[in-house]
Design an enzyme around this catalytic site. Structure first.
Site, mmCIF file in Angstrom:
data_model
loop_
_atom_site.group_PDB
_atom_site.id
_atom_site.type_symbol
_atom_site.label_atom_id
_atom_site.label_comp_id
_atom_site.label_asym_id
_atom_site.label_seq_id
_atom_site.Cartn_x
_atom_site.Cartn_y
_atom_site.Cartn_z
ATOM 1 N N ALA B 56 -11.297 -25.771 44.881
ATOM 2 C CA ALA B 56 -12.677 -25.520 45.252
ATOM 3 C C ALA B 56 -13.055 -26.318 46.481
ATOM 4 C CB ALA B 56 -13.589 -25.871 44.091
ATOM 5 N N THR B 57 -12.817 -25.724 47.614
ATOM 6 C CA THR B 57 -13.132 -26.383 48.864
ATOM 7 C C THR B 57 -12.785 -25.432 49.995
ATOM 8 O OG1 THR B 57 -12.988 -28.568 49.850
ATOM 9 C CG2 THR B 57 -10.955 -27.424 49.584
#
Lengths: 248, 291
Positions: B56-57
């Protein structure tokens, strides 16, 4: 023979003499605290003598290259492991010398069937924030002195090591009246090279009661620098990154 | 196994490896064994050890005429939760090397720290800089050592690495997979959950924009990076956009022959503001009309 105390003392004494003889040719090393940081200077004849140990610690050493290498690696390992495990701020020259290097040197020196370290070390550490800089002389037998010289009780902004005690004393006498922590980098470098030359002259001059005059210093300096290479490093107070070590 | 006399082994000391030094000092443990996996688990897409890969990035990097630009958003998430909105995912490893991290932050930051200390240890102990190839390989090895954790689903890291190769006098850019394979790219790379959008934006700009990425100047490159991250934030909840209220902008760093420079927030704010004002007004109107 270790069962007999007298002979143990004698063996240690012989060992000291042997080590002193081995170290006697060592080219002096001068460390100076100045306004821009901590400076270390020597003249080397083919072999490097000044090294980076950690972000704010440097080492100058005389002696057998193999022994210097072992001690240098130990110092780097201890500092790096501490810096990784805790933080770079927790790496301390005083602790490294007192808890790791000094006991190891003493043990090697006093175990008379093993080989001692033929090395004399001069560590310098740039103080964090407003803490004072540290100059630490560590000898082959584990004895160490912090920010001190043979002349007075007050802390001096310089420290030296040399192959002979008389040479170190000559440099200390020379620097005692001249060194100041307020000097700029180029002035400090100039003074350190002069002090080195004084130490070099004293190495071959047995009586050495008087310090050499300016003419003798200039002549010797010119002669030595034509044969060897000036080696100078600084731990910079205003370094941009974490590592403050820089060759000059 | 080894017929050397123990003392001989000590005498001819091996080249010291920083990880080994740490193990000897009791600072680092052996990497965990790689768990056995059955074929169905291994073949299931986007899972490792049965756990979905969460990256998640969004991080991206591309070459432009002033070196390599590396950018990352600031959001850290755990599932649906925004944990942190000021995460720094573009890390300086040494004077010429940047590592951008996507994946589990605990592992990634530790990896970056390990890498930084490994390079320093090499320089100090060997009295020379580690070669560019050596640096690139060192990250591969860290990822390979981490595979056991990654397969247990607790330490997946998929980084980008940008470094200026002093010997070849050229900037270089790499992306890695979970197992440590490294791929050098000619123009751009992206990683993390927002990377599909970013890849599309960069691909489009490179192929059909006014000029290809490597010919862009710094101003154009900055704008493109901001727009790409903005696009990712629109499409991916785990990517943080620009928080103008709190003045939180992406982190953008540039590496070239002069070393690393961090683009100041004020410059990013100005570029972002200028871009907003230059956009056609109906872009905003269209979105409100659909409500």
């Amino acid at each position: 023979m270790t069962e007999e105390p007298y002979r143990w003392v004698e063996a240690i004494q012989n060992r000291r003499e042997y080590i002193h003889e081995q170290l006697a040719a060592g080219s002096p090393i001068v460390a100076l605290i100045c306004a821009d940081g901590v400076l270390m200077v020597t003249v080397s004849y083919g072999q490097k003598k000044l090294f980076e140990i950690y972000d704010r610690i440097a080492l100058g050493a005389i002696g057998h290259p193999g022994d210097i290498e072992r001690l240098r690696m130990s110092a780097i390992e201890v500092a790096s492991a501490e810096g990784f495990n805790r933080s770079a701020c927790d790496v301390s020259l005083r602790r490294m010398a007192a808890y790791s290097l000094s006991p190891a040197l003493k043990t090697a020196f006093e175990q008379i069937y093993g080989s001692p370290f033929l090395a004399r070390l001069l560590f310098v550490e740039l103080g964090h924030h407003d803490e004072p800089d540290l100059l630490l002389q560590l000898d082959y037998d584990g004895a160490f002195k912090v920010n001190s010289s043979a002349i007075g009780d007050r802390p001096e902004p310089f420290a030296v090591i040399s192959g002979r005690e008389s040479s170190a004393h000559a440099m200390e006498r020379f620097l005692h009246d001249r060194a100041s922590a307020d000097l700029g980098q180029s002035e400090a470098l100039e003074l350190a090279v002069e002090a080195w030359t004084v130490g070099k002259i004293a190495l071959s001059d047995e009586d050495g009661a008087d310090l050499p005059d300016a003419e003798a210093i200039a002549a010797c300096r010119k002669d030595e620098l034509s044969r060897g290479a000036l080696e100078a490093v600084i731990l910079e107070r205003k370094a941009s990154g974490n590592s403050t070590f820089r060759h000059l | 196994m080894n017929t050397f006399h123990p003392q001989a082994e000590e005498t001819f000391a091996r080249m010291p490896d920083f990880a080994e030094v740490l193990r000897r000092h009791g600072v680092l443990q052996e990497p965990p064994p790689i768990p056995a996996m059955n074929a169905s688990a291994a073949s299931a897409a986007a899972t490792i050890g049965g756990v979905p890969v969460t990256q998640a990035t969004t991080i991206l990097a591309f070459k432009f005429c002033g070196g390599v630009l590396v950018a990352g958003d600031r959001r850290a998430t755990a599932g649906n939760l925004v944990v942190y909105d000021r995460a720094d995912k573009v890390l300086e490893i040494d004077q010429y090397s940047l590592m951008a991290i996507a994946g589990v932050p605990a592992t990634a930051w530790e990896m970056a720290r390990m890498l930084e200390h490994t390079f320093q240890f090499y320089r100090r102990s060997q009295l020379q800089e580690l070669s560019h190839e050596g640096k690139v390989r060192a990250l591969s090895k860290l990822l390979r050592d981490n595979l056991g954790f990654a397969m247990q689903g607790v330490g997946v890291v998929v980084p980008l690495f940008a470094s200026y190769d002093i010997q070849a006098a050229t900037p270089r850019l790499y992306f890695y997979d979970v197992m440590g394979a490294r791929f050098e790219v000619a123009d751009f790379a992206a990683s993390g959950s927002g990377s599909p959008s970013v890849r599309a934006v960069l691909q489009y700009a490179n192929a059909y924009g006014p000029r290809p990425l490597p010919k862009m100047n710094e101003e154009e490159a900055l704008l493109l990076a901001l727009r790409a991250l903005d696009t990712a934030a629109q499409n991916d909840t785990a990517t943080g956009g620009v928080d103008r209220h709190a003045q939180v902008y992406p982190i953008i760093k540039i590496v070239n022959e002069g070393g690393i420079t961090t683009v100041p927030e004020a410059v990013l704010a100005k570029a972002y503001q200028r871009d907003l004002q230059s956009l056609p007004k109906n872009a905003v109107l269209l979105t409100t009309e659909t409500e």
